[in-house]
Design an enzyme around this catalytic site. Structure first.
Site, PDB file in Angstrom:
ATOM      1  N   THR A   1       0.820  -1.192   0.183  1.00 29.98           N
ATOM      2  CA  THR A   1      -0.185   0.047   0.100  1.00 29.98           C
ATOM      3  C   THR A   1       0.929   1.323   0.038  1.00 29.98           C
ATOM      4  OG1 THR A   1      -0.135   0.207   2.324  1.00 29.98           O
ATOM      5  CG2 THR A   1      -1.728  -1.240   1.480  1.00 29.98           C
TER       6      THR A   1
ATOM      7  N   GLU B   1      -5.957  -4.000  -0.136  1.00 36.36           N
ATOM      8  CA  GLU B   1      -6.191  -4.965   0.841  1.00 36.36           C
ATOM      9  C   GLU B   1      -7.348  -5.996   0.806  1.00 36.36           C
ATOM     10  OE1 GLU B   1      -5.265  -2.073   1.798  1.00 36.36           O
ATOM     11  OE2 GLU B   1      -4.169  -1.964   3.572  1.00 36.36           O
TER      12      GLU B   1
ATOM     13  N   LYS C   1     -14.195  17.454  11.465  1.00 38.59           N
ATOM     14  CA  LYS C   1     -15.245  17.420  12.666  1.00 38.59           C
ATOM     15  C   LYS C   1     -15.359  18.826  13.097  1.00 38.59           C
ATOM     16  CE  LYS C   1     -13.080  13.162  13.909  1.00 38.59           C
ATOM     17  NZ  LYS C   1     -11.836  13.028  13.494  1.00 38.59           N
TER      18      LYS C   1
ATOM     19  N   TRP D   1     -19.676  15.589  12.181  1.00 37.78           N
ATOM     20  CA  TRP D   1     -18.947  15.001  10.934  1.00 37.78           C
ATOM     21  C   TRP D   1     -19.217  15.851   9.550  1.00 37.78           C
ATOM     22  CZ3 TRP D   1     -17.068   9.207  11.415  1.00 37.78           C
ATOM     23  CH2 TRP D   1     -16.377   9.420  12.547  1.00 37.78           C
TER      24      TRP D   1
HETATM   25  P1  ADP Z   1      -3.539   3.611  -1.748  1.00 38.16           P
HETATM   26  O1  ADP Z   1      -4.185   3.784  -0.512  1.00 38.16           O
HETATM   27  O2  ADP Z   1      -2.344   2.819  -1.849  1.00 38.16           O
HETATM   28  O3  ADP Z   1      -3.664   4.670  -2.647  1.00 38.16           O
HETATM   29  P2  ADP Z   1      -5.804   1.710  -2.251  1.00 38.16           P
HETATM   30  O4  ADP Z   1      -6.318   1.447  -3.366  1.00 38.16           O
HETATM   31  O5  ADP Z   1      -5.489   0.628  -1.247  1.00 38.16           O
HETATM   32  O6  ADP Z   1      -4.488   2.420  -2.309  1.00 38.16           O
HETATM   33  O7  ADP Z   1      -6.537   2.531  -1.448  1.00 38.16           O
HETATM   34  C1  ADP Z   1      -7.815   2.512  -0.870  1.00 38.16           C
HETATM   35  C2  ADP Z   1      -8.862   3.416  -0.703  1.00 38.16           C
HETATM   36  O8  ADP Z   1      -9.207   4.189  -1.453  1.00 38.16           O
HETATM   37  C3  ADP Z   1      -9.899   3.038   0.232  1.00 38.16           C
HETATM   38  O9  ADP Z   1      -9.774   2.684   1.557  1.00 38.16           O
HETATM   39  C4  ADP Z   1     -10.922   4.211   0.253  1.00 38.16           C
HETATM   40  O10 ADP Z   1     -10.453   5.254   1.138  1.00 38.16           O
HETATM   41  C5  ADP Z   1     -10.296   5.028  -1.154  1.00 38.16           C
HETATM   42  N1  ADP Z   1     -11.401   4.447  -2.344  1.00 38.16           N
HETATM   43  C6  ADP Z   1     -11.465   3.350  -3.335  1.00 38.16           C
HETATM   44  N2  ADP Z   1     -12.284   3.465  -4.118  1.00 38.16           N
HETATM   45  C7  ADP Z   1     -13.184   4.599  -3.613  1.00 38.16           C
HETATM   46  C8  ADP Z   1     -14.530   5.199  -3.996  1.00 38.16           C
HETATM   47  N3  ADP Z   1     -15.117   4.713  -5.195  1.00 38.16           N
HETATM   48  N4  ADP Z   1     -14.837   6.219  -3.443  1.00 38.16           N
HETATM   49  C9  ADP Z   1     -14.004   6.627  -2.240  1.00 38.16           C
HETATM   50  N5  ADP Z   1     -12.911   6.366  -1.925  1.00 38.16           N
HETATM   51  C10 ADP Z   1     -12.329   5.012  -2.630  1.00 38.16           C
END
Ligand code: ADP
Length: 544
Positions: free
Chosen positions: A185, A331, A441, A446
């Site tokens: 990640t 993940e 916040k 929120w």
């Molecule tokens: P990195 O954190 O390494 O950029 P990830 O692909 O694992 O890569 O990131 C996942 C995160 O991206 C999710 O936990 C979420 O916060 C965000 N995410 C993924 N898809 C969406 C979506 N359609 N809308 C909003 N947030 C998203």
């Protein structure tokens, strides 16, 4: 009593054998640095994967050893996907956009023994090589004539290696729970963490991705993954497309280049394209400016960050393209949820449907989700209550590579905490309101930065928008809107703030607007709120 059915292992090898026999003639088209637009077939890809497996075995690699890649989406990277994993080694896809210190950290942490890289990354690899003691072999992914001048001792040429290898390699039978691939990640907090996929999770994820209400892939499709193969396995497309028999089109290094994407869609008859919102902003801007269209394109799958309604509308209204909004993370392999409307929603008004479409969607079989409050109590599915989003499933990680189990912090029921805050409505549609660390916040309540960003993006003069929380003496935090204007024309702050009136509660409306030339993005193409907050750390809200 055991059932009397064949216990064939769920391994990527089976995907390869099936696709070679039944979809062997299907084309794989790639933009390459050295061979222009390159055409091959699944059968040829797998034949070359066998040569590669023979080479790697000859180098003395043992089961489970890691082979790293620093490469864009093309046929050679696809050959590595199969040649490495199906031989029993682990493919470590490295994101070249990471900071140098993270690259060094993850390649050392992974103890990669081989590094295969595109020639374009030669300067990067040369700069890092001294700090990568575990790497024994450097392989440049091109033909001998295209190797750039370099000072890497013992560098070998991928094409030469394959030319000299035999394709009679005998693939091993692997345990389905053995590791197949590793992806870190991006490490926005602390060091990157390695997500270690298994053969079994990968096969089940590919099955799940093909289903009608997820990516809905078939042999009639031509698929353009604009999501990099170093980011959550290009959302699993290198595995799902061979299962479906779909043609695969890969943009090489031309990921966010609207002109290349359009030309690939047009020349290859792309029906489905996948990527993060910024990629589609680039394509739509190109189509707008050039007056070109994308008649073959039926659907785009947009995920990785919230997809603004303006993108969905422009795709649908101007180009007849359906957008499927999807959510997932490294993940979760990454397929978590996909938004496809239910039959019962057919008669809703456009406005009602838009409200649903901006949600991230429903889970397919194979993933389950829930939202919980601070003390872990599950919250109702009423579309209002929000909480920390937790998931479990066949393709969700239960820990990180070489990390203590506590790092993934599964709860007592084995659910993985995503770090996202979400609501779930009565129909099971999940909506992300924020990442836990981006939530604003204000006065104990929120505010969803994602919702404000979506609305701002709908303003005709806004090219890109982000909302962050900034300190406020009375309310703790208040939202600040950061905008990249579409044209050089000055937009009045007041006009932008009035845009929110009637669309959200008054107390959600940002206190101020800051205009910028560009918004920083992360290594995975998302708005980097961390950098944005850093950039604006001296900013103070106007009094009031
Ligand atoms: P990195 O954190 O390494 O950029 P990830 O692909 O694992 O890569 O990131 C996942 C995160 O991206 C999710 O936990 C979420 O916060 C965000 N995410 C993924 N898809 C969406 C979506 N359609 N809308 C909003 N947030 C998203």
């Amino acid at each position: 009593m055991r059932g009397r059915m064949m216990a064939l292992p769920l391994t990527i090898n089976e995907i390869m054998h099936y696709a070679a026999r039944h979809h062997g003639e299907v084309e794989v088209v790639s933009v390459t640095g050295d061979e222009g637009l390159h055409r091959t077939t699944y059968a040829q890809v797998f034949e070359r994967s066998a040569r590669l497996a023979e080479v790697l075995t000859g180098l003395g690699l043992q089961r489970g050893d890691r082979v790293a890649t620093l490469a864009w989406n093309d046929h050679r990277h696809l050959e590595l996907y199969y040649g490495v994993s199906c031989a029993g080694f682990v493919l470590h896809t490295v994101n070249p956009r990471l900071f140098a210190e993270h690259l060094v950290y993850i390649m050392n942490h992974a103890e990669d023994r081989v590094l295969c890289f595109d020639p374009i990354f030669m300067p990067l690899v040369e700069a890092l090589a001294d700090k990568l003691p575990t790497i024994e072999h450097y392989v440049v992914l091109c033909g001998a004539a295209s190797i750039p001048a370099n000072k890497l001792p013992g560098l070998v040429c991928y094409e030469t290696l394959l030319d000299n290898a035999s394709a009679d390699y005998s693939w091993p039978t692997l345990d389905e729970s053995s590791a197949s691939a590793l992806c870190y990640t991006s490490g926005t907090t602390g060091n990157p963490k390695g997500v270690l996929y298994s053969h079994r999770s990968t096969v089940l994820h590919a099955y799940g991705s093909v289903m009608p209400d997820t990516m809905g892939l078939s042999k009639r499709d031509t698929v353009l993954p604009v999501v990099p193969m170093f980011h959550a396995n290009a959302w699993g497309m290198p595995y799902a497309c061979p299962i479906a028999g779909a043609k695969l089109v890969m943009p090489g290094p031309k990921m966010a280049d609207g002109e290349t994407l359009h030309s690939l869609i047009e020349s290859e008859g792309v029906t489905a394209a996948l990527g993060v919102p910024t990629v589609w902003l680039a394509l739509l801007a190109y189509l707008r400016d050039s007056g070109k269209t994308v008649p073959s394109l039926e659907r785009t799958v947009v995920g990785g960050a919230a997809c603004p309604l303006s993108i969905m509308r422009e795709f649908e209204d101007k180009h007849g393209v359906t957008t499927r909004h999807a959510w997932g993370m490294t993940e979760t392999s990454p397929l978590g949820t996909v938004n496809t409307l239910l039959q019962s929603m057919d008669n809703l008004s456009d406005r009602e449907r838009d409200e649903i479409r901006v949600k991230q969607g429903r889970v397919p079989f194979g993933v389950d989700l829930k939202i919980v409050n601070d003390v872990g109590e599950e919250q109702p599915w009423d579309g209002e209550s929000f909480g920390d989003l937790k998931v479990r499933g066949y393709w969700v990680c239960d820990g990180y590579f070489k990390q203590d189990d506590s790092v993934a912090s599964l709860d007592a029921g084995g659910w993985f905490s995503t770090g996202d805050v979400a609501t779930i409505d009565t129909a099971g549609f999940m909506k992300i309101t924020d990442r836990t660390k981006d939530v604003i916040k204000s006065g104990g309540e929120w505010i969803s930065s994602i919702e404000l960003e979506n609305l701002a993006m709908g303003h005709p003069d806004v090219a890109e928008a982000a909302v962050i929380g900034v300190e406020h003496p009375k309310w703790t935090e208040r939202p600040l809107l950061v905008v990249v204007p579409r044209e050089a024309r000055a937009i009045a702050k007041r006009e932008l703030l009035d845009w929110f009136k009637g669309k959200v509660a008054d107390w959600w409306i940002p206190n101020d607007v800051v205009f910028v030339e560009s918004i920083p993005h992360t290594a995975t193409g998302k708005v980097s709120k961390l950098s944005l907050r850093e950039q604006l750390k001296d900013y103070r809200l106007p009094p009031g």
